[in-house]
Design an enzyme around this catalytic site. Sequence first.
Site, PDB file in Angstrom:
ATOM      1  N   SER A   7      38.440  34.182  46.520  1.00  0.00           N
ATOM      2  CA  SER A   7      39.420  35.229  46.220  1.00  0.00           C
ATOM      3  C   SER A   7      38.707  36.522  45.854  1.00  0.00           C
ATOM      4  O   SER A   7      37.951  36.580  44.881  1.00  0.00           O
ATOM      5  CB  SER A   7      40.320  34.797  45.065  1.00  0.00           C
ATOM      6  OG  SER A   7      41.061  35.912  44.621  1.00  0.00           O
ATOM      7  N   HIS A  32      40.502  35.118  50.745  1.00  0.00           N
ATOM      8  CA  HIS A  32      41.794  34.982  50.067  1.00  0.00           C
ATOM      9  C   HIS A  32      42.105  36.307  49.380  1.00  0.00           C
ATOM     10  O   HIS A  32      41.316  36.804  48.571  1.00  0.00           O
ATOM     11  CB  HIS A  32      41.732  33.836  49.055  1.00  0.00           C
ATOM     12  CG  HIS A  32      43.039  33.552  48.380  1.00  0.00           C
ATOM     13  ND1 HIS A  32      44.038  32.809  48.966  1.00  0.00           N
ATOM     14  CD2 HIS A  32      43.507  33.920  47.158  1.00  0.00           C
ATOM     15  CE1 HIS A  32      45.075  32.729  48.138  1.00  0.00           C
ATOM     16  NE2 HIS A  32      44.778  33.393  47.035  1.00  0.00           N
ATOM     17  N   ASP A  34      44.788  38.444  47.111  1.00  0.00           N
ATOM     18  CA  ASP A  34      45.896  38.291  46.163  1.00  0.00           C
ATOM     19  C   ASP A  34      46.638  39.602  45.949  1.00  0.00           C
ATOM     20  O   ASP A  34      46.121  40.512  45.297  1.00  0.00           O
ATOM     21  CB  ASP A  34      45.347  37.805  44.818  1.00  0.00           C
ATOM     22  CG  ASP A  34      44.898  36.359  44.881  1.00  0.00           C
ATOM     23  OD1 ASP A  34      45.719  35.502  45.259  1.00  0.00           O
ATOM     24  OD2 ASP A  34      43.721  36.087  44.559  1.00  0.00           O
ATOM     25  N   MET A  36      49.686  41.519  44.197  1.00  0.00           N
ATOM     26  CA  MET A  36      50.585  41.381  43.034  1.00  0.00           C
ATOM     27  C   MET A  36      51.369  42.673  42.821  1.00  0.00           C
ATOM     28  O   MET A  36      50.797  43.765  42.953  1.00  0.00           O
ATOM     29  CB  MET A  36      49.763  41.101  41.777  1.00  0.00           C
ATOM     30  CG  MET A  36      48.884  39.871  41.895  1.00  0.00           C
ATOM     31  SD  MET A  36      47.931  39.659  40.388  1.00  0.00           S
ATOM     32  CE  MET A  36      46.911  38.267  40.862  1.00  0.00           C
ATOM     33  N   HIS A  65      47.948  36.154  50.047  1.00  0.00           N
ATOM     34  CA  HIS A  65      48.828  35.494  49.083  1.00  0.00           C
ATOM     35  C   HIS A  65      49.706  36.559  48.434  1.00  0.00           C
ATOM     36  O   HIS A  65      49.236  37.352  47.623  1.00  0.00           O
ATOM     37  CB  HIS A  65      47.927  34.775  48.052  1.00  0.00           C
ATOM     38  CG  HIS A  65      48.662  34.081  46.969  1.00  0.00           C
ATOM     39  ND1 HIS A  65      48.020  33.565  45.859  1.00  0.00           N
ATOM     40  CD2 HIS A  65      49.977  33.784  46.799  1.00  0.00           C
ATOM     41  CE1 HIS A  65      48.906  32.994  45.060  1.00  0.00           C
ATOM     42  NE2 HIS A  65      50.103  33.116  45.608  1.00  0.00           N
ATOM     43  N   MET A  67      52.205  37.695  45.978  1.00  0.00           N
ATOM     44  CA  MET A  67      52.897  37.423  44.714  1.00  0.00           C
ATOM     45  C   MET A  67      53.822  38.608  44.459  1.00  0.00           C
ATOM     46  O   MET A  67      53.630  39.382  43.516  1.00  0.00           O
ATOM     47  CB  MET A  67      51.870  37.232  43.588  1.00  0.00           C
ATOM     48  CG  MET A  67      51.164  35.889  43.675  1.00  0.00           C
ATOM     49  SD  MET A  67      49.638  35.833  42.725  1.00  0.00           S
ATOM     50  CE  MET A  67      48.502  36.465  43.949  1.00  0.00           C
ATOM     51  N   MET A 136      49.973  26.392  43.187  1.00  0.00           N
ATOM     52  CA  MET A 136      49.391  27.194  42.113  1.00  0.00           C
ATOM     53  C   MET A 136      49.001  26.265  40.970  1.00  0.00           C
ATOM     54  O   MET A 136      49.852  25.581  40.408  1.00  0.00           O
ATOM     55  CB  MET A 136      50.405  28.219  41.575  1.00  0.00           C
ATOM     56  CG  MET A 136      50.609  29.481  42.389  1.00  0.00           C
ATOM     57  SD  MET A 136      49.179  30.530  42.755  1.00  0.00           S
ATOM     58  CE  MET A 136      48.267  30.601  41.234  1.00  0.00           C
ATOM     59  N   ASP A 174      45.072  26.815  44.290  1.00  0.00           N
ATOM     60  CA  ASP A 174      44.678  28.152  43.850  1.00  0.00           C
ATOM     61  C   ASP A 174      44.832  28.288  42.339  1.00  0.00           C
ATOM     62  O   ASP A 174      45.936  28.178  41.810  1.00  0.00           O
ATOM     63  CB  ASP A 174      45.574  29.173  44.581  1.00  0.00           C
ATOM     64  CG  ASP A 174      45.191  30.612  44.298  1.00  0.00           C
ATOM     65  OD1 ASP A 174      44.181  30.849  43.613  1.00  0.00           O
ATOM     66  OD2 ASP A 174      45.918  31.512  44.792  1.00  0.00           O
TER      67      ASP A 174
END
Length: 215
Positions: A7, A32, A34, A36, A65, A67, A136, A174
């Site tokens: 990540s 990966h 992330d 957010m 990913h 979120m 998660m 993850d």
Amino acid sequence: MPIIAPSILTADFLHLDDACKMLNESKADWFHLDVMDGRFVPNISFGMHIIKQIRKAGTKFFDVHLMILEPEKFAEEFKDAGADGLTVHLEACPHLHRNIQQIKSLGLKAGVAINPHSPVMLLQDIITDLDLVLVMSVNPGFGGQSFIPNSINKIKDLKALINKKGSSAKIEVDGGVSLQNAKEILEAGADVLVAGNAVFGSADPKRTIEKFKML
Ligand code: DX5
Ligand code: ZN
């Protein structure tokens, strides 16, 4: 061999090109990423603009990913930024089936992430449509948290559901994944390991990735 997806969240953002170069040269399989939004999760990370920049340097599969709430608004932009796969959260999508169809219609791999409190059973009617399920193993929002032990049972339940339904979905884990707990996670049925702190917080990230690959 497990798929290893470091990540970027824990990388040095002043030198993302170095992080990309390291990952390209390493035995890592995926990047990966992330995303957010400060609404679905209590933190803000980065969006499509940064991913587009990273895409210029990163040569591997881009596992994004999301979120975020209302991921359907941005799916196409994330594809244009260079995503190869998009994972949305079950808890953020009241019309999850529609979200998955949208991602697939863009030609991307489609994944669903479930938070620690969400039972695997909630996926039983969509599991055959998925390329990936992300379990998660911490509450999403921050890197460097401790692995929640009950995640092992969830991975086993998910593996059983996938087998029962004849789904080809991969299981990605993850949050709090380390060289110490990775073996147990893989034995429970995981195919893909995300690692932020364990890779970028180590003295020799490339060597750490190699160790993950050898598990
Ligand atoms: C957490 C993110 C993770 C995070 C993992 O919300 O989804 O991908 O970067 O970081 P570590 O491996 O440090 O727990
Ligand atoms: Zn993640």
